[in-house]
Scaffold this motif. Sequence first.
Motif, short mmCIF file in Angstrom:
data_model
loop_
_atom_site.label_atom_id
_atom_site.label_comp_id
_atom_site.label_asym_id
_atom_site.label_seq_id
_atom_site.Cartn_x
_atom_site.Cartn_y
_atom_site.Cartn_z
N ILE A 183 7.19 9.35 -1.24
CA ILE A 183 6.38 8.41 -0.29
C ILE A 183 6.71 8.25 1.16
N GLU A 184 6.14 7.88 1.77
CA GLU A 184 6.61 7.50 3.41
C GLU A 184 7.80 6.62 3.45
N GLU B 49 6.70 2.99 3.75
CA GLU B 49 6.18 2.48 2.55
C GLU B 49 7.51 2.10 1.63
N SER C 93 0.75 -1.11 -0.05
CA SER C 93 0.06 -0.13 -0.03
C SER C 93 0.77 1.00 -0.17
N VAL C 94 0.49 2.19 -1.03
CA VAL C 94 1.47 3.36 -1.17
C VAL C 94 0.53 4.55 -1.20
N HIS C 95 1.07 5.61 -0.83
CA HIS C 95 0.39 6.86 -0.95
C HIS C 95 1.20 8.01 -1.40
N PRO C 96 1.48 7.81 -2.77
CA PRO C 96 2.36 8.75 -3.25
C PRO C 96 2.02 10.16 -3.38
N GLN C 97 2.83 10.99 -3.29
CA GLN C 97 2.78 12.42 -3.62
C GLN C 97 3.60 12.80 -4.89
#
Length: 68
Positions: free
Chosen positions: A23-24, A27, A5-9
């Motif tokens: 990414i965090e 992550e 699971s990734v939450h890219p910016q």
Amino acid sequence: LSMVSVHPQYIIDEDASEKAVIIEINEWKNIIKKLEELDDIETYDKAKKEKSDIISFDQAIIEIKNGK
């Protein structure tokens, strides 16, 4: 392997073209771990396909030490 699971910016340029991703760190570490697991699986699959003679563990150690 489970999905990561990734939450890219995204970093974009003046034309709104995506140029980079942030990414965090956790992550990122998860991605690296999964890539290493995938590499291990691919190496195992490749080794299974290769025809080779079976040698003893002791013989393998000797060959490794001798650079074979």
